[in-house]
Design a protein around this motif. Structure first.
Motif, PDB file in Angstrom:
ATOM      1  N   PRO A 241      30.556  46.910  43.502  1.00  0.00           N
ATOM      2  CA  PRO A 241      29.417  47.827  43.345  1.00  0.00           C
ATOM      3  C   PRO A 241      28.223  47.116  42.734  1.00  0.00           C
ATOM      4  N   LYS A 242      27.054  47.547  43.152  1.00  0.00           N
ATOM      5  CA  LYS A 242      25.818  47.038  42.568  1.00  0.00           C
ATOM      6  C   LYS A 242      25.570  47.735  41.235  1.00  0.00           C
ATOM      7  N   ASP A 243      24.573  47.282  40.514  1.00  0.00           N
ATOM      8  CA  ASP A 243      24.235  47.889  39.224  1.00  0.00           C
ATOM      9  C   ASP A 243      24.040  49.389  39.378  1.00  0.00           C
ATOM     10  N   SER A 244      24.703  50.142  38.515  1.00  0.00           N
ATOM     11  CA  SER A 244      24.629  51.607  38.472  1.00  0.00           C
ATOM     12  C   SER A 244      25.249  52.293  39.684  1.00  0.00           C
ATOM     13  N   GLU A 245      25.868  51.539  40.580  1.00  0.00           N
ATOM     14  CA  GLU A 245      26.525  52.125  41.746  1.00  0.00           C
ATOM     15  C   GLU A 245      27.958  52.511  41.387  1.00  0.00           C
ATOM     16  N   GLY A 246      28.416  53.629  41.879  1.00  0.00           N
ATOM     17  CA  GLY A 246      29.770  54.085  41.573  1.00  0.00           C
ATOM     18  C   GLY A 246      30.824  53.360  42.384  1.00  0.00           C
ATOM     19  N   TRP A 247      32.090  53.633  42.020  1.00  0.00           N
ATOM     20  CA  TRP A 247      33.232  53.006  42.683  1.00  0.00           C
ATOM     21  C   TRP A 247      33.699  53.883  43.845  1.00  0.00           C
ATOM     22  N   ASP A 248      32.898  53.999  44.866  1.00  0.00           N
ATOM     23  CA  ASP A 248      33.271  54.772  46.048  1.00  0.00           C
ATOM     24  C   ASP A 248      33.787  53.807  47.112  1.00  0.00           C
TER      25      ASP A 248
ATOM     26  N   ARG B 265      33.839  49.578  50.875  1.00  0.00           N
ATOM     27  CA  ARG B 265      34.760  48.913  51.797  1.00  0.00           C
ATOM     28  C   ARG B 265      34.475  49.265  53.258  1.00  0.00           C
ATOM     29  N   ALA B 266      33.302  49.800  53.517  1.00  0.00           N
ATOM     30  CA  ALA B 266      32.979  50.324  54.850  1.00  0.00           C
ATOM     31  C   ALA B 266      32.529  49.222  55.794  1.00  0.00           C
ATOM     32  N   CYS B 267      33.453  48.326  56.115  1.00  0.00           N
ATOM     33  CA  CYS B 267      33.116  47.242  57.048  1.00  0.00           C
ATOM     34  C   CYS B 267      34.384  46.689  57.671  1.00  0.00           C
ATOM     35  N   MET B 268      34.213  46.029  58.799  1.00  0.00           N
ATOM     36  CA  MET B 268      35.320  45.301  59.413  1.00  0.00           C
ATOM     37  C   MET B 268      35.638  44.071  58.565  1.00  0.00           C
TER      38      MET B 268
ATOM     39  N   LEU C 211      46.781  47.526  41.890  1.00  0.00           N
ATOM     40  CA  LEU C 211      45.986  47.365  40.678  1.00  0.00           C
ATOM     41  C   LEU C 211      44.542  47.731  40.994  1.00  0.00           C
ATOM     42  N   PRO C 212      44.211  49.033  40.976  1.00  0.00           N
ATOM     43  CA  PRO C 212      42.858  49.445  41.385  1.00  0.00           C
ATOM     44  C   PRO C 212      41.784  48.879  40.465  1.00  0.00           C
ATOM     45  N   ALA C 213      40.797  48.257  41.063  1.00  0.00           N
ATOM     46  CA  ALA C 213      39.741  47.608  40.287  1.00  0.00           C
ATOM     47  C   ALA C 213      38.963  48.583  39.427  1.00  0.00           C
TER      48      ALA C 213
ATOM     49  N   VAL D  53      49.070  42.208  46.730  1.00  0.00           N
ATOM     50  CA  VAL D  53      47.842  41.424  46.654  1.00  0.00           C
ATOM     51  C   VAL D  53      46.834  42.079  47.589  1.00  0.00           C
ATOM     52  N   ASP D  54      45.987  42.904  47.011  1.00  0.00           N
ATOM     53  CA  ASP D  54      44.953  43.602  47.766  1.00  0.00           C
ATOM     54  C   ASP D  54      43.654  42.814  47.607  1.00  0.00           C
ATOM     55  N   PHE D  55      43.170  42.249  48.699  1.00  0.00           N
ATOM     56  CA  PHE D  55      42.017  41.350  48.598  1.00  0.00           C
ATOM     57  C   PHE D  55      40.821  42.032  47.940  1.00  0.00           C
ATOM     58  N   TRP D  56      40.535  43.285  48.318  1.00  0.00           N
ATOM     59  CA  TRP D  56      39.348  43.930  47.760  1.00  0.00           C
ATOM     60  C   TRP D  56      39.543  44.255  46.287  1.00  0.00           C
ATOM     61  N   HIS D  57      40.658  44.855  45.920  1.00  0.00           N
ATOM     62  CA  HIS D  57      40.870  45.200  44.518  1.00  0.00           C
ATOM     63  C   HIS D  57      40.878  43.953  43.638  1.00  0.00           C
ATOM     64  N   PHE D  58      41.542  42.900  44.088  1.00  0.00           N
ATOM     65  CA  PHE D  58      41.579  41.671  43.301  1.00  0.00           C
ATOM     66  C   PHE D  58      40.176  41.087  43.156  1.00  0.00           C
ATOM     67  N   HIS D  59      39.459  40.992  44.266  1.00  0.00           N
ATOM     68  CA  HIS D  59      38.101  40.453  44.234  1.00  0.00           C
ATOM     69  C   HIS D  59      37.199  41.290  43.338  1.00  0.00           C
ATOM     70  N   ALA D  60      37.260  42.614  43.493  1.00  0.00           N
ATOM     71  CA  ALA D  60      36.355  43.492  42.746  1.00  0.00           C
ATOM     72  C   ALA D  60      36.674  43.512  41.260  1.00  0.00           C
ATOM     73  N   SER D  61      37.914  43.221  40.892  1.00  0.00           N
ATOM     74  CA  SER D  61      38.295  43.237  39.479  1.00  0.00           C
ATOM     75  C   SER D  61      38.040  41.897  38.795  1.00  0.00           C
ATOM     76  N   GLY D  62      37.665  40.882  39.577  1.00  0.00           N
ATOM     77  CA  GLY D  62      37.360  39.578  38.994  1.00  0.00           C
ATOM     78  C   GLY D  62      38.458  38.544  39.104  1.00  0.00           C
TER      79      GLY D  62
END
Length: 275
Positions: A204-211, A216-219, A142-144, A170-179
């Motif tokens: 993403p921050k304000d006006s930042e794209g969904w890259d 996700r560039a972290c350990m 379920l991509p955020a 259950v993808d932690f990042w997609h779930f978290h980013a989607s609310g």
């Protein structure tokens, strides 16, 4: 406890290298990154040889990821999607995998919610029918960043399709980013959780794209996600299957995978282990 190496985490490694390094790092399973399998076969490899190599390493294939762009819906594109679905399903079956991930993208985001749900119901229903002949399940990501990203939408798919071989990852990042919240996960039907993507990142921050390669560039453990809370929620749901560590970071992909993968396995094992 089963822990899987998602092949995107070792992006630049070959599939054969993934097998060797995953076993050495202590993983029990592989979530095969499908582009690596396509490349391996295109260069003359065979499923039979690959399956034996995986078995010799003491591993098994938990998932094949992914059947991509499952929102395709014109007559020609839909027929091509089903040909791809048959191919990846046969390959997953031959590898001994139980589950194929299916991945929607942004191709129908401009349509109404009703149109989106009608297309996804038709497409996922057709894919599910293919899997019934091969004993294969399909887990929906379920991509955020798409208009198909909520647990309510996937529940509607379950109700409308009526197939038991479709579930969700259950993808932690997609779930978290989607609310979504950990409590949402804890309340899920465990029979519909077909996989876990253990990962970190930020919204993403304000006006930042969904890259994703930026967000996700972290350990794991270095982002904004409460990994302990999400991991506990997975356990409270009753899910008993494998957890895959998924790293999407161009900088970390440049690291030596022989050093990186044991670190990822260690972090994953720390959070996935029963309390």
């Amino acid at each position: 406890m089963r822990t899987a190496l998602h092949g995107i985490s070792s992006f630049h490694s070959s599939l054969v290298t993934d097998i060797r390094l995953a076993a050495a790092a202590g993983f029990t399973d592989l979530e095969i990154f499908y582009p690596k399998l396509v490349r391996y076969l295109a260069c003359g490899g065979t499923i039979e040889t690959l399956r034996q190599r995986i078995a010799d390493a003491g591993l098994r294939v938990s998932h094949v990821s992914a059947l991509d762009h499952i929102e395709r819906h014109s007559h020609e594109d839909f027929e091509y999607l089903l040909r791809e679905a048959r191919k990846i399903t046969r390959e997953a079956e031959m590898l001994g995998a139980q589950t194929v991930m299916v991945l929607p993208r942004n191709g129908i985001d401009h349509l109404s919610r009703t149109q989106i749900m009608d297309i996804m119901t038709r497409n996922i229903g057709a894919i599910a029918a293919i899997g019934r002949d091969h004993g294969i399940r399909y887990m929906i990501e379920l991509p955020a960043f798409t208009q198909f990203h909520t647990l309510a939408q996937v529940q509607e798919i379950y109700d409308r399709v009526g197939a038991t071989n479709i579930g969700v990852v259950v993808d932690f990042w997609h779930f978290h980013a989607s609310g979504a919240t950990p409590e949402d996960v804890a309340a899920m039907d465990r029979e519909r959780i077909f996989g876990v993507h253990f990962c970190d990142g930020r919204r993403p921050k304000d006006s930042e794209g969904w890259d994703e390669t930026v967000l996700r560039a972290c350990m794991p453990g270095e982002g904004e996600i409460d990994l302990a809370a999400w991991s506990d929620a997975v356990r409270r749901s009753g899910y008993q299957g494998p957890w895959s560590v998924e790293l999407i970071s161009p900088w970390l992909w440049e690291a030596d995978p022989e050093c990186l993968l044991p670190k990822l396995q260690g972090i994953l094992a720390q959070y996935a282990a029963p309390v």
